[in-house]
Design a protein around this motif. Structure first.
Motif, PDB file in Angstrom:
ATOM      1  N   LEU A   1       0.826  -1.199   0.000  1.00  0.00           N
ATOM      2  CA  LEU A   1       0.000   0.000   0.000  1.00  0.00           C
ATOM      3  C   LEU A   1       0.867   1.257   0.000  1.00  0.00           C
ATOM      4  O   LEU A   1       0.517   2.260  -0.632  1.00  0.00           O
ATOM      5  CB  LEU A   1      -0.929  -0.009   1.214  1.00  0.00           C
ATOM      6  N   GLY A   2       2.005   1.218   0.682  1.00  0.00           N
ATOM      7  CA  GLY A   2       2.914   2.360   0.664  1.00  0.00           C
ATOM      8  C   GLY A   2       3.464   2.640  -0.720  1.00  0.00           C
ATOM      9  O   GLY A   2       3.620   3.800  -1.126  1.00  0.00           O
ATOM     10  N   VAL A   3       3.746   1.589  -1.476  1.00  0.00           N
ATOM     11  CA  VAL A   3       4.204   1.768  -2.860  1.00  0.00           C
ATOM     12  C   VAL A   3       3.082   2.338  -3.714  1.00  0.00           C
ATOM     13  O   VAL A   3       3.317   3.194  -4.587  1.00  0.00           O
ATOM     14  CB  VAL A   3       4.728   0.430  -3.426  1.00  0.00           C
TER      15      VAL A   3
ATOM     16  N   ASN B   1       1.023   7.105  -6.529  1.00  0.00           N
ATOM     17  CA  ASN B   1       0.003   8.146  -6.629  1.00  0.00           C
ATOM     18  C   ASN B   1       0.632   9.526  -6.508  1.00  0.00           C
ATOM     19  O   ASN B   1       0.317  10.436  -7.282  1.00  0.00           O
ATOM     20  CB  ASN B   1      -1.054   7.943  -5.538  1.00  0.00           C
ATOM     21  N   ARG B   2       1.533   9.707  -5.548  1.00  0.00           N
ATOM     22  CA  ARG B   2       2.178  11.013  -5.369  1.00  0.00           C
ATOM     23  C   ARG B   2       3.122  11.356  -6.514  1.00  0.00           C
ATOM     24  O   ARG B   2       3.179  12.491  -6.968  1.00  0.00           O
ATOM     25  CB  ARG B   2       2.952  11.034  -4.056  1.00  0.00           C
ATOM     26  N   ARG B   3       3.885  10.381  -6.951  1.00  0.00           N
ATOM     27  CA  ARG B   3       4.945  10.644  -7.924  1.00  0.00           C
ATOM     28  C   ARG B   3       4.431  10.777  -9.356  1.00  0.00           C
ATOM     29  O   ARG B   3       4.789  11.686 -10.077  1.00  0.00           O
ATOM     30  CB  ARG B   3       5.980   9.520  -7.829  1.00  0.00           C
ATOM     31  N   TYR B   4       3.584   9.808  -9.777  1.00  0.00           N
ATOM     32  CA  TYR B   4       3.150   9.756 -11.177  1.00  0.00           C
ATOM     33  C   TYR B   4       1.651   9.970 -11.357  1.00  0.00           C
ATOM     34  O   TYR B   4       1.150   9.832 -12.467  1.00  0.00           O
ATOM     35  CB  TYR B   4       3.536   8.406 -11.793  1.00  0.00           C
TER      36      TYR B   4
ATOM     37  N   GLY C   1      -1.752   1.786  -8.944  1.00  0.00           N
ATOM     38  CA  GLY C   1      -1.012   1.428  -7.741  1.00  0.00           C
ATOM     39  C   GLY C   1      -1.877   0.768  -6.691  1.00  0.00           C
ATOM     40  O   GLY C   1      -1.523  -0.272  -6.131  1.00  0.00           O
ATOM     41  N   PHE C   2      -3.048   1.365  -6.435  1.00  0.00           N
ATOM     42  CA  PHE C   2      -3.915   0.817  -5.400  1.00  0.00           C
ATOM     43  C   PHE C   2      -4.598  -0.466  -5.837  1.00  0.00           C
ATOM     44  O   PHE C   2      -4.832  -1.367  -5.030  1.00  0.00           O
ATOM     45  CB  PHE C   2      -4.946   1.856  -4.954  1.00  0.00           C
TER      46      PHE C   2
END
Length: 115
Positions: free
Chosen positions: A76-78, A83-86, A92-93
């Motif tokens: 989940l952290g990845v 989400n923040r980066r790209y 991701g989720f």
């Protein structure tokens, strides 16, 4: 530490609920206390404690998501990082969700086989 304490309490309770008839039969066969524990009480106790322990293992896996906010990154952290980066919220989720579901199903299947 909480999980370890709960697991120890779970196993202790399973050992304490060994039927007295089994213990009396093992005594009648002339088994020593260590042999009674090794051959009679522990295998039956593990069999009785396995369903509750499997729930605890899955609960610990779910708690690892909470721990990722403080320390190491998990699935989940990845997903949050993507989400923040790209700005890839869905990919991701969704990947994290499918991965967690696969891990939980594998753990559940393994414990059902061992039961």
């Amino acid at each position: 530490m909480n999980t370890e304490a709960y697991t120890a309490k779970l196993l202790r309770g399973a050992i304490k609920t060994t039927p007295q008839g089994e213990i009396a039969a093992a005594k009648a066969c002339g088994m020593s206390p260590i042999t009674r524990m090794r051959l009679d009480a522990l295998p039956n106790s593990f069999r009785r404690a396995l369903p509750a322990y499997s729930n605890e293992v899955i609960f610990t896996l779910h708690c690892s998501v909470i721990a990722s906010t403080v320390t190491l990154q998990d699935l989940l952290g990845v997903g949050r990082w993507l989400n923040r980066r790209y700005y890839l919220a869905d990919e991701g989720f969704l990947t994290a969700m499918v991965s967690f579901m696969a891990i939980v199903f594998l753990i559940t299947f393994a414990f059902r086989l061992s039961e």
